[in-house]
Scaffold this motif. Structure first.
Motif, PDB file in Angstrom:
ATOM      1  N   VAL A 109       0.800  -1.377   0.076  1.00 41.03           N
ATOM      2  CA  VAL A 109      -0.028   0.084  -0.046  1.00 41.03           C
ATOM      3  C   VAL A 109       0.911   1.313   0.071  1.00 41.03           C
ATOM      4  O   VAL A 109       0.661   2.324  -0.664  1.00 41.03           O
ATOM      5  CB  VAL A 109      -0.949   0.002   1.346  1.00 41.03           C
ATOM      6  N   THR A 110       1.956   1.212   0.378  1.00 37.16           N
ATOM      7  CA  THR A 110       2.977   2.249   0.767  1.00 37.16           C
ATOM      8  C   THR A 110       3.489   2.720  -0.540  1.00 37.16           C
ATOM      9  O   THR A 110       3.593   3.918  -0.780  1.00 37.16           O
ATOM     10  CB  THR A 110       4.177   2.060   1.630  1.00 37.16           C
ATOM     11  N   VAL A 111       3.246   1.755  -1.541  1.00 41.12           N
ATOM     12  CA  VAL A 111       3.732   2.237  -3.002  1.00 41.12           C
ATOM     13  C   VAL A 111       2.415   2.281  -3.836  1.00 41.12           C
ATOM     14  O   VAL A 111       2.384   3.366  -4.523  1.00 41.12           O
ATOM     15  CB  VAL A 111       4.510   1.048  -3.725  1.00 41.12           C
ATOM     16  N   GLU A 112       1.604   1.374  -3.818  1.00 40.22           N
ATOM     17  CA  GLU A 112       0.346   1.411  -4.773  1.00 40.22           C
ATOM     18  C   GLU A 112      -0.356   2.715  -4.329  1.00 40.22           C
ATOM     19  O   GLU A 112      -0.804   3.529  -5.407  1.00 40.22           O
ATOM     20  CB  GLU A 112      -0.136   0.100  -4.937  1.00 40.22           C
ATOM     21  N   ALA A 113      -0.826   2.522  -3.231  1.00 36.18           N
ATOM     22  CA  ALA A 113      -1.839   3.895  -2.976  1.00 36.18           C
ATOM     23  C   ALA A 113      -1.058   5.029  -2.861  1.00 36.18           C
ATOM     24  O   ALA A 113      -1.590   6.003  -3.324  1.00 36.18           O
ATOM     25  CB  ALA A 113      -2.534   3.501  -1.323  1.00 36.18           C
ATOM     26  N   GLY A 114       0.003   5.051  -2.195  1.00 32.73           N
ATOM     27  CA  GLY A 114       0.831   6.308  -2.178  1.00 32.73           C
ATOM     28  C   GLY A 114       0.923   6.885  -3.571  1.00 32.73           C
ATOM     29  O   GLY A 114       0.986   8.152  -3.913  1.00 32.73           O
ATOM     30  N   GLY A 115       1.223   5.962  -4.549  1.00 27.96           N
ATOM     31  CA  GLY A 115       1.614   6.273  -5.862  1.00 27.96           C
ATOM     32  C   GLY A 115       0.200   7.043  -6.684  1.00 27.96           C
ATOM     33  O   GLY A 115       0.707   8.084  -7.318  1.00 27.96           O
ATOM     34  N   ILE A 116      -0.742   6.453  -6.385  1.00 26.29           N
ATOM     35  CA  ILE A 116      -2.044   6.815  -6.943  1.00 26.29           C
ATOM     36  C   ILE A 116      -2.314   8.115  -6.344  1.00 26.29           C
ATOM     37  O   ILE A 116      -2.560   9.252  -7.181  1.00 26.29           O
ATOM     38  CB  ILE A 116      -3.304   6.094  -6.753  1.00 26.29           C
ATOM     39  N   ALA A 117      -2.165   8.594  -5.068  1.00 27.10           N
ATOM     40  CA  ALA A 117      -2.264   9.768  -4.401  1.00 27.10           C
ATOM     41  C   ALA A 117      -1.429  10.640  -4.904  1.00 27.10           C
ATOM     42  O   ALA A 117      -1.526  12.107  -5.055  1.00 27.10           O
ATOM     43  CB  ALA A 117      -2.275   9.559  -2.746  1.00 27.10           C
ATOM     44  N   PHE A 118       0.001  10.266  -5.091  1.00 26.99           N
ATOM     45  CA  PHE A 118       0.879  11.373  -5.549  1.00 26.99           C
ATOM     46  C   PHE A 118       0.809  11.744  -6.805  1.00 26.99           C
ATOM     47  O   PHE A 118       0.720  12.830  -7.250  1.00 26.99           O
ATOM     48  CB  PHE A 118       2.399  10.764  -5.251  1.00 26.99           C
ATOM     49  N   LYS A 119       0.457  10.905  -8.026  1.00 21.43           N
ATOM     50  CA  LYS A 119       0.196  11.155  -9.196  1.00 21.43           C
ATOM     51  C   LYS A 119      -0.959  12.078  -9.269  1.00 21.43           C
ATOM     52  O   LYS A 119      -1.001  12.957 -10.356  1.00 21.43           O
ATOM     53  CB  LYS A 119      -0.134   9.793 -10.066  1.00 21.43           C
ATOM     54  N   SER A 120      -2.035  12.056  -8.532  1.00 20.98           N
ATOM     55  CA  SER A 120      -3.328  12.931  -8.800  1.00 20.98           C
ATOM     56  C   SER A 120      -2.942  14.164  -7.985  1.00 20.98           C
ATOM     57  O   SER A 120      -3.796  15.037  -7.707  1.00 20.98           O
ATOM     58  CB  SER A 120      -4.320  12.148  -8.086  1.00 20.98           C
ATOM     59  N   GLY A 121      -1.527  14.572  -7.914  1.00 18.72           N
ATOM     60  CA  GLY A 121      -1.074  15.787  -7.297  1.00 18.72           C
ATOM     61  C   GLY A 121      -1.286  16.160  -5.786  1.00 18.72           C
ATOM     62  O   GLY A 121      -1.078  17.383  -5.410  1.00 18.72           O
ATOM     63  N   ASN A 122      -1.300  15.043  -4.991  1.00 12.38           N
ATOM     64  CA  ASN A 122      -1.323  15.401  -3.712  1.00 12.38           C
ATOM     65  C   ASN A 122      -0.145  15.061  -2.893  1.00 12.38           C
ATOM     66  O   ASN A 122       0.630  14.255  -3.296  1.00 12.38           O
ATOM     67  CB  ASN A 122      -2.623  14.225  -2.920  1.00 12.38           C
ATOM     68  N   LYS A 123      -0.013  15.644  -1.782  1.00 18.98           N
ATOM     69  CA  LYS A 123       0.765  15.264  -0.466  1.00 18.98           C
ATOM     70  C   LYS A 123       0.488  14.020   0.029  1.00 18.98           C
ATOM     71  O   LYS A 123      -0.631  13.880   0.262  1.00 18.98           O
ATOM     72  CB  LYS A 123       1.137  16.561   0.422  1.00 18.98           C
ATOM     73  N   ILE A 124       1.348  13.262   0.413  1.00 21.01           N
ATOM     74  CA  ILE A 124       0.838  12.001   1.238  1.00 21.01           C
ATOM     75  C   ILE A 124       1.489  11.840   2.483  1.00 21.01           C
ATOM     76  O   ILE A 124       2.513  12.106   2.794  1.00 21.01           O
ATOM     77  CB  ILE A 124       1.535  10.692   0.244  1.00 21.01           C
ATOM     78  N   LEU A 125       0.604  11.480   3.261  1.00 26.02           N
ATOM     79  CA  LEU A 125       1.005  11.252   4.759  1.00 26.02           C
ATOM     80  C   LEU A 125       0.668   9.798   5.006  1.00 26.02           C
ATOM     81  O   LEU A 125      -0.663   9.280   4.729  1.00 26.02           O
ATOM     82  CB  LEU A 125       0.123  12.103   5.832  1.00 26.02           C
ATOM     83  N   LEU A 126       1.571   8.847   5.115  1.00 24.44           N
ATOM     84  CA  LEU A 126       1.378   7.538   5.381  1.00 24.44           C
ATOM     85  C   LEU A 126       1.470   6.989   6.842  1.00 24.44           C
ATOM     86  O   LEU A 126       2.366   7.547   7.571  1.00 24.44           O
ATOM     87  CB  LEU A 126       2.507   6.773   4.711  1.00 24.44           C
TER      88      LEU A 126
END
Length: 398
Positions: A109-126
């Motif tokens: 999830v750290t890669v896949e969900a993080g990647g989707i959130a990042f590609k859609s222009g968001n800062k990510i908090l995991l």
């Protein structure tokens, strides 16, 4: 909110991250082995989700590669209108800003969900679970290397190494702006986040999926679909937990006995309602409350339905709002079932195991939402956006 990164920059970070995962494959597996060695729980599903092997790393890399080539979801015009006074009005997709992802035991999830959130222009908090801490910290280290190599600030992807009390405090009074929270895990985690969060939460992860074997079912298909749904992967939210069998099915008792034998041969614990228990000599359920449960285990409940409407009503009462499938050759009955069952995904003659962003052609998913706002079912890159109105004038006043 941070200034949005160009899509070129976002793609460069994703490409670099994919390369780093390949480069650090052996190290990541070694770190994950430490997490596995430290895990002392007896939750088979959690342990399975915790494992990072070559297949999981291949999946992470593929998800990043697919994200890199997908169209930018930000800035798409969804509606446009020219006012009679000349105002030009547009509604466009926009990034949320900062997305917090809280999850259990799944380093991917750290890669896949993080990647989707990042590609859609968001800062990510995991915020991952303690059982996968070392794996998550290693992956976040790679994220920050990918950011640094592309001259992007490291705080675009942050890991919150908090215990339960610290997490609760952050949810109630965030020390930085959070626009959306996505909990990925069991019902206790989701309830905890919903109780304490002060911003919107996308509820995802709860399954409790049903298959209804209608009177006009192809029984070979029914058998294969149920076996696949229950046994191919017990640790996922699209796994099957409940089966309803139409008593109008010719020789339904014989089919039920055959189904139970096949499940038991695969080490599945089978429980039945009073009718199934009588005809098939399996333990009877102790309470109807079990119909609400998601098992994440080699366990299934089988019951009867005396009509299509009874099956629909029972699914709508007990299911988790995720997936339901009808096995029937009658397309009219199937359509009626699919229109009236209140789940995010409805199937005719197929396994619920397909409810997945990758399988649905989304190129991966952030989560599978059982809410109806703002997006239902698998949330892919194109869904992880809000919207914003742009109005261009030339001095107009109202």
């Amino acid at each position: 909110m941070k200034t949005i990164l160009s899509v070129t920059k976002r793609n460069s970070v994703l490409s670099k991250m994919a390369a780093l995962l390949e480069q650090e494959r052996a190290n990541l597996k070694a770190v994950n082995q430490q997490d596995l060695n430290n895990y002392s729980g007896d939750d088979l599903a959690m342990e399975k989700r915790l494992l990072v092997d070559d297949a999981k790393i291949d999946g992470m890399i593929l998800s990043l590669q697919q994200l890199t080539i997908q169209e930018d979801p930000v800035g798409k015009v969804r509606f446009d209108f020219t006012h009679e006074n000349g105002l030009k009005i547009y509604n466009k997709t926009a990034a949320f800003g900062t997305i917090m992802i809280i999850y259990e035991s799944r380093p991917d999830v750290t890669v896949e969900a993080g990647g989707i959130a990042f590609k859609s222009g968001n800062k990510i908090l995991l915020k991952g679970g303690k059982e996968s801490l070392l794996s998550n910290l290693k992956i976040v280290e790679l994220w920050q290397q990918a950011l640094k190599d592309n001259e992007v600030a490291a705080d675009w992807v942050e890991y919150l190494n908090y215990n339960r009390e610290e997490t609760q405090a952050f949810l109630e009074q965030p020390t930085q702006k959070v626009d959306l929270i996505v909990p990925r895990g069991g019902e206790k985690l989701i309830a905890f986040v919903k109780k304490h969060a002060t911003c919107p939460v996308i509820v995802s992860g709860r399954g409790n999926n049903f298959v209804y074997v209608n009177a006009e079912a192809d029984l070979d298909q029914a058998l294969a679909i149920i076996i696949n749904g229950k046994t191919s992967n017990i640790s996922v939210c699209n796994a099957l937990d409940k089966v309803l069998i139409d008593t109008n099915l010719e020789n339904w008792e014989a089919f039920t006995k055959k189904l139970i034998t096949e499940l038991q041969q695969r080490n599945v614990i089978v429980l039945g309602d009073i009718s199934i228990s009588k005809i098939a000599n399996v333990p009877e359920i102790e309470s109807d409350l079990i119909w609400y449960e998601e098992f994440l285990d080699y366990k299934i409940v089988i019951g009867i339905a005396n009509s299509n409407q009874e099956a629909i009503d029972k699914i709508n009462k007990y299911c988790g709002g995720h997936s339901a499938s009808i096995i029937t050759k009658n397309d009219f009955i199937a359509q009626e079932f699919m229109d009236n069952v209140d789940t995010a995904a409805v199937y005719q003659n197929a396994s619920t195991r397909f409810t997945d962003g990758g399988q649905f052609g989304l190129g991966g998913e952030l989560a599978i939402s059982t809410d109806k706002l703002h997006q239902r079912g698998p949330i892919g890159l194109q869904h992880l956006v809000t919207n914003k109105w742009y109005i261009y004038g030339d001095g107009q006043i109202r």
